[in-house]
Design an enzyme around this catalytic site. Structure first.
Site, mmCIF file in Angstrom:
data_model
loop_
_atom_site.group_PDB
_atom_site.id
_atom_site.type_symbol
_atom_site.label_atom_id
_atom_site.label_comp_id
_atom_site.label_asym_id
_atom_site.label_seq_id
_atom_site.Cartn_x
_atom_site.Cartn_y
_atom_site.Cartn_z
ATOM 1 N N HIS A 174 5.579 12.621 0.491
ATOM 2 C CA HIS A 174 6.118 13.302 -0.679
ATOM 3 C C HIS A 174 6.370 12.365 -1.848
ATOM 4 O O HIS A 174 6.424 12.806 -3.003
ATOM 5 C CB HIS A 174 7.412 14.046 -0.308
ATOM 6 C CG HIS A 174 8.544 13.126 0.055
ATOM 7 N ND1 HIS A 174 8.740 12.630 1.326
ATOM 8 C CD2 HIS A 174 9.556 12.615 -0.706
ATOM 9 C CE1 HIS A 174 9.811 11.866 1.342
ATOM 10 N NE2 HIS A 174 10.322 11.834 0.134
ATOM 11 N N HIS A 196 20.267 5.429 -4.182
ATOM 12 C CA HIS A 196 20.400 6.412 -3.111
ATOM 13 C C HIS A 196 20.355 5.697 -1.767
ATOM 14 O O HIS A 196 19.755 4.635 -1.623
ATOM 15 C CB HIS A 196 19.347 7.522 -3.198
ATOM 16 C CG HIS A 196 17.919 7.109 -3.071
ATOM 17 N ND1 HIS A 196 17.352 6.077 -3.778
ATOM 18 C CD2 HIS A 196 16.903 7.629 -2.321
ATOM 19 C CE1 HIS A 196 16.074 5.964 -3.472
ATOM 20 N NE2 HIS A 196 15.774 6.886 -2.579
#
Length: 315
Positions: free
Chosen positions: A115, A179
């Site tokens: 992705h 993140h």
């Protein structure tokens, strides 16, 4: 030579664990602005810098970066599966150009991508087969990670090589910013997990579904404030964006792997894709940031950013 750049964060949780409507509306508007920017620019070739999440690259051979002359997407987290429209001739020419400029570049004639590569192609172009692309993997997960000046050198060499193509080239960076998602690590992993990280055994559909559900649940827990992952760091993210906007890319050379992880989390190293892309744009001329958007999105476990940039004087 005509170049442009889009930096775009990605997350496997988009559409699965979305933020409040007002936040999503701001993000959608920024993404639509980037789409309009791309349409107006009209790229003839996209050089796409993206990471991998142990779907295509494993510890059996883990290069710091790798250029593909052909690529196929696995379709994780509901993203499109199938072949990317890789421009093999341009990929080979760019590879030769990078090697001629003294950067040791790994080549893949059959790259597997996930992705991280697919989302920007879907978001900006509506699919993985709509525009000629040269995929460039930049490791941002598997330690040990090399110094950032080598990533900048890669981007500079590839930008100079792209300038010799005499085509409208769009550099796209996918990933980041701060993140700390639940990504497995080799150090201390149990034997079964370590073997999968080294050998790259493809999961069964059931195993992939269970793994993806764990990530989705982690996003829900993170947004609810009951997860143990590091918090998103907007101050650090905006310092990074300030650096890109200023064009002072040599300052990046002093950043260390340890400092980046401490400030931005274990997957903050995906910022390396942005470093490479901005170095590519800066390779032949100074640039200006055309637009800049940032939002901390706990539901996606990401400091989410969209930027566009052009060489100075180029409309």
């Amino acid at each position: 030579m005509t170049n442009a750049l889009v930096g775009l964060s990605h997350s496997p949780l988009i559409g699965k664990n979305d933020p409040a409507p007002d936040v999503l509306g701001r993000i959608d508007a920024a993404v639509e602005d980037a789409r309009a920017f791309v349409r107006e620019f009209g790229p003839e070739l996209v050089v796409l810098y993206a990471p991998d999440h142990y779907n295509g690259f494993f510890y059996k051979e883990m290069p710091p970066f790798c250029l593909a002359t052909d690529a196929h997407a696995v379709g994780d987290f509901g993203s499109t599966a199938g072949p990317l429209s890789v421009d093999g001739a341009a990929a080979n020419e760019l590879a030769r150009g990078v090697l001629d400029r003294g950067v040791d570049l790994t080549i893949s004639a059959r790259m597997t991508v996930d992705h991280g590569f697919v989302q920007p192609l879907e978001v900006l172009f509506g699919g993985i087969d709509r525009v000629p692309v040269v995929p460039v993997f930049v490791n941002g997960v598997a330690t040990p990670l090399g110094p950032l000046h080598r990533i900048r050198a890669l981007g500079t060499a590839l930008g100079e090589a792209a300038g010799a193509l005499d085509r409208r080239v769009l550099f796209v960076a996918s990933g980041g910013l701060s993140h700390d998602p639940p990504v497995p690590v080799l150090d201390g992993a149990p034997p079964r997990v370590a073997d999968a990280l080294i050998e790259g055994h493809p999961p069964t559909p059931e195993q992939r579904a269970r793994g993806e559900e764990r990530v989705i649940q982690a996003g829900r827990d993170y947004a609810a404030g009951v997860a143990t992952m590091m918090p998103i760091n907007p101050a650090w993210d905006n310092r990074i964006l300030d650096t890109f906007e200023s064009g002072a890319l040599s300052e990046i050379d002093g950043w260390t792997v340890e400092e980046m992880a401490a400030e931005g989390g274990g997957s903050a190293h995906e910022v390396r894709t942005w470093i490479a892309a901005y170095a590519s744009l800066a390779a032949c001329s100074p640039y200006r940031m055309h637009s800049r958007f940032y939002e901390a999105v706990p539901e996606w476990i990401a400091g989410f950013s969209v930027t566009t940039a052009l060489p100075e004087g180029q409309r």
